[in-house]
Write an enzyme that holds these catalytic residues in place. Sequence first.
Site, PDB file in Angstrom:
ATOM      1  CD  GLU A 159      -8.862  -2.993  -1.261  1.00 19.15           C
ATOM      2  OE1 GLU A 159      -9.357  -3.019  -0.120  1.00 19.15           O
ATOM      3  OE2 GLU A 159      -8.090  -3.872  -1.676  1.00 19.15           O
ATOM      4  CG  ASP A 184      -1.740  -1.240   1.395  1.00 20.11           C
ATOM      5  OD1 ASP A 184      -2.145  -1.811   0.363  1.00 20.11           O
ATOM      6  OD2 ASP A 184      -1.992  -1.636   2.542  1.00 20.11           O
TER       7      ASP A 184
HETATM    8  O1  FUB Z   1      -3.263  -3.623   3.373  1.00 18.44           O
HETATM    9  C1  FUB Z   1      -4.561  -3.851   3.834  1.00 18.44           C
HETATM   10  C2  FUB Z   1      -5.551  -3.568   2.771  1.00 18.44           C
HETATM   11  O2  FUB Z   1      -5.281  -4.348   1.632  1.00 18.44           O
HETATM   12  C3  FUB Z   1      -5.512  -2.151   2.246  1.00 18.44           C
HETATM   13  O3  FUB Z   1      -6.102  -1.216   3.103  1.00 18.44           O
HETATM   14  C4  FUB Z   1      -6.195  -2.343   0.951  1.00 18.44           C
HETATM   15  O4  FUB Z   1      -6.116  -1.277   0.076  1.00 18.44           O
HETATM   16  C5  FUB Z   1      -5.511  -3.595   0.448  1.00 18.44           C
HETATM   17  O5  FUB Z   1      -4.271  -3.321  -0.148  1.00 18.44           O
END
Ligand code: FUB
Length: 326
Positions: A226, A19
């Site tokens: 997301e 991320d």
């Molecule tokens: O790293 C945890 C979660 O996985 C993140 O918040 C999302 O975007 C995905 O990458």
Amino acid sequence: MSSKPVPKQPLVTHIYTADPSAHVFEGKIYIYPSHDLDHDEPSNDNGDQYKMEDYHVLSLDNFDSPVVDHGQVLHLNDIPWASKQLWAPDAAYRNGIYYLFFPARDHDGIFRIGVATSTSPAGPFKPEASYIEGSFSIDPAVLVDDDNRAYVYFGGLWGGQLEKWQTGTFEPDASGPAADAPALGPRVALLSDDMLSFQGEPQEISIIDENGNPIVAGDEERRYFEGPWVHKYNGLYYLSYSTGTTHKLVYAVSDNPLGPFTFKGTILTPVIGWTTHHSIVQFEDKWYLFYHDSSLSEGVNHKRCVKFCELHYNEDGTIQTIDPYK
Ligand code: FUB
């Protein structure tokens, strides 16, 4: 004779990272990643395997210099309101202060977004006592616009709980819209001058197709899942994000930071591992994509590594699609 392409390498290998939110601060490239824990517990669609407990900051003087790990800059134990899962963070600078925005579950198991501050881009960061009032879900990404207004974009489906906020309050049993209904969009909130609170209620961002119709929930090749990121290029706002179940990074463009954003195409084709998450940053006269995959652990979804590569625009402002393995 053309040379063989060099595979893109993990930025660091001594810890698992994911991320990546990259920024240029004080003339250097700073990367604010998640720090994946090295464990072998089972996975589920709720993301319980993503058990992160702290953040490290990485930096590079330039793209030829070694990566510096500035060490642990914030730990779960120091955040009074948070119970677990320090997921994808972002950083911002305004008025002499560096801000780290991060999601975590509160003591009721609900994802919220918090802020921590520092006088240095390398931290350490001191968290506020409580999460941002009115915040929810995950994956904050901050744009400080040319007029100095600051916007935070956020939201994620499934484990990120965005489906549960459709009424404006947390509904633990809520599910997403029907396949032919508009998909849920990321949220955006204007930040206060001190960057510690929202000015007004977060708004939902609309992502539309080339005919002006909303992208629908069943359109998993294009709908928001997301990991939002907003950057500006030639005066336009580019919203990029993960499509989750189809594992792509895609983007949409608007002339307004609040949207609507018109879908344009794919930035990155699927990587090794389930999640895909990124940032886009300009350093000197070039643009770069920071992203992650699970190659360092040979495919374990929750043991990821940050990578980067150059990103290229076409003359019409569209972004050239990147294959992570070419
Ligand atoms: O790293 C945890 C979660 O996985 C993140 O918040 C999302 O975007 C995905 O990458």
